[in-house]
Scaffold this motif. Structure first.
Motif, short mmCIF file in Angstrom:
data_model
loop_
_atom_site.label_atom_id
_atom_site.label_comp_id
_atom_site.label_asym_id
_atom_site.label_seq_id
_atom_site.Cartn_x
_atom_site.Cartn_y
_atom_site.Cartn_z
N GLU A 75 0.83 -1.21 0.00
CA GLU A 75 0.00 0.00 0.00
C GLU A 75 0.87 1.26 0.00
N MET A 76 2.02 1.18 0.66
CA MET A 76 2.93 2.31 0.75
C MET A 76 3.93 2.36 -0.41
N GLY A 77 3.82 1.42 -1.35
CA GLY A 77 4.70 1.42 -2.50
C GLY A 77 5.90 0.52 -2.38
N GLY A 78 5.92 -0.31 -1.35
CA GLY A 78 7.05 -1.19 -1.14
C GLY A 78 6.78 -2.61 -1.60
N GLU A 79 7.82 -3.39 -1.60
CA GLU A 79 7.73 -4.81 -1.94
C GLU A 79 8.35 -5.60 -0.80
N LEU A 80 7.54 -6.42 -0.16
CA LEU A 80 8.02 -7.22 0.95
C LEU A 80 8.86 -8.37 0.40
N LEU A 81 10.13 -8.41 0.80
CA LEU A 81 11.02 -9.44 0.30
C LEU A 81 10.72 -10.76 0.99
N PRO A 82 10.70 -11.84 0.23
CA PRO A 82 10.41 -13.15 0.82
C PRO A 82 11.63 -13.71 1.54
N GLY A 83 11.37 -14.64 2.39
CA GLY A 83 12.47 -15.35 3.03
C GLY A 83 13.06 -14.62 4.21
N LYS A 84 13.88 -15.33 4.91
CA LYS A 84 14.53 -14.81 6.12
C LYS A 84 15.76 -14.00 5.75
N VAL A 85 15.91 -12.89 6.39
CA VAL A 85 17.08 -12.04 6.18
C VAL A 85 18.21 -12.55 7.07
N VAL A 86 19.37 -12.75 6.47
CA VAL A 86 20.54 -13.18 7.23
C VAL A 86 21.52 -12.01 7.21
N SER A 87 21.66 -11.35 8.35
CA SER A 87 22.47 -10.14 8.40
C SER A 87 23.92 -10.40 8.01
N ALA A 88 24.44 -11.56 8.33
CA ALA A 88 25.83 -11.88 7.99
C ALA A 88 26.02 -11.91 6.47
N ARG A 89 24.99 -12.37 5.75
CA ARG A 89 25.08 -12.40 4.29
C ARG A 89 25.18 -10.97 3.74
N GLY A 90 24.38 -10.06 4.29
CA GLY A 90 24.43 -8.67 3.86
C GLY A 90 25.77 -8.03 4.19
N ALA A 91 26.30 -8.33 5.36
CA ALA A 91 27.59 -7.78 5.75
C ALA A 91 28.70 -8.30 4.84
N ALA A 92 28.65 -9.58 4.51
CA ALA A 92 29.66 -10.15 3.60
C ALA A 92 29.57 -9.53 2.21
N HIS A 93 28.34 -9.34 1.74
CA HIS A 93 28.16 -8.72 0.43
C HIS A 93 28.72 -7.29 0.43
N LEU A 94 28.43 -6.53 1.48
CA LEU A 94 28.96 -5.17 1.58
C LEU A 94 30.48 -5.17 1.62
N ALA A 95 31.06 -6.10 2.37
CA ALA A 95 32.52 -6.19 2.44
C ALA A 95 33.12 -6.47 1.07
N LEU A 96 32.50 -7.38 0.33
CA LEU A 96 32.99 -7.68 -1.03
C LEU A 96 32.85 -6.48 -1.94
N GLU A 97 31.74 -5.75 -1.79
CA GLU A 97 31.54 -4.53 -2.59
C GLU A 97 32.65 -3.53 -2.31
N LEU A 98 32.91 -3.33 -1.02
CA LEU A 98 33.95 -2.36 -0.63
C LEU A 98 35.33 -2.77 -1.13
N LEU A 99 35.55 -4.07 -1.27
CA LEU A 99 36.82 -4.56 -1.80
C LEU A 99 36.83 -4.58 -3.34
N GLY A 100 35.69 -4.25 -3.93
CA GLY A 100 35.62 -4.24 -5.38
C GLY A 100 35.53 -5.61 -6.00
N ARG A 101 34.97 -6.59 -5.31
CA ARG A 101 34.92 -7.97 -5.79
C ARG A 101 33.52 -8.42 -6.18
N THR A 102 32.60 -7.48 -6.37
CA THR A 102 31.26 -7.90 -6.83
C THR A 102 30.93 -7.25 -8.14
#
Length: 102
Positions: A75-102
């Protein structure tokens, strides 16, 4: 903490029709709506819908706030993402981004 521990009981009481509990849940949903409006405004340059991930027991419990949020987020214009969020996965992805590996 202690207040969060009361949330399931308040939600249960609201579902049973307790007026005070229903007022508390309605106010919580108004606050969530305000947060979603801020996110929507910030996300608008990239177009809608904006992604929303739910984290935590109350948000993930299919009998707690989740049914309300499943209606409110789109209703507010968002999309509810399915599945469980794993914060460690997001942190790892960000770390790889910062290292330029994604």
């Amino acid at each position: 903490g202690e207040v969060a521990a009361l949330a399931p009981r308040v939600l249960e009481a609201a579902a049973r029709g307790d007026l005070a509990a229903r007022v508390v849940v309605a106010e919580a949903l108004r606050e969530i709506r305000r947060h979603l409006q801020v996110v929507r405004t910030a996300w608008e340059p990239w177009g809608l819908p904006f992604p929303v991930a739910l984290v935590g027991g109350i948000a993930e419990d299919p009998h707690a706030l989740r049914p309300h949020l499943e209606a409110l987020v789109p209703e507010m214009g968002g999309e509810l993402l399915p599945g469980k969020v794993v914060s460690a996965r997001g942190a790892a992805h960000l770390a790889l981004e910062l290292l330029g590996r994604t």
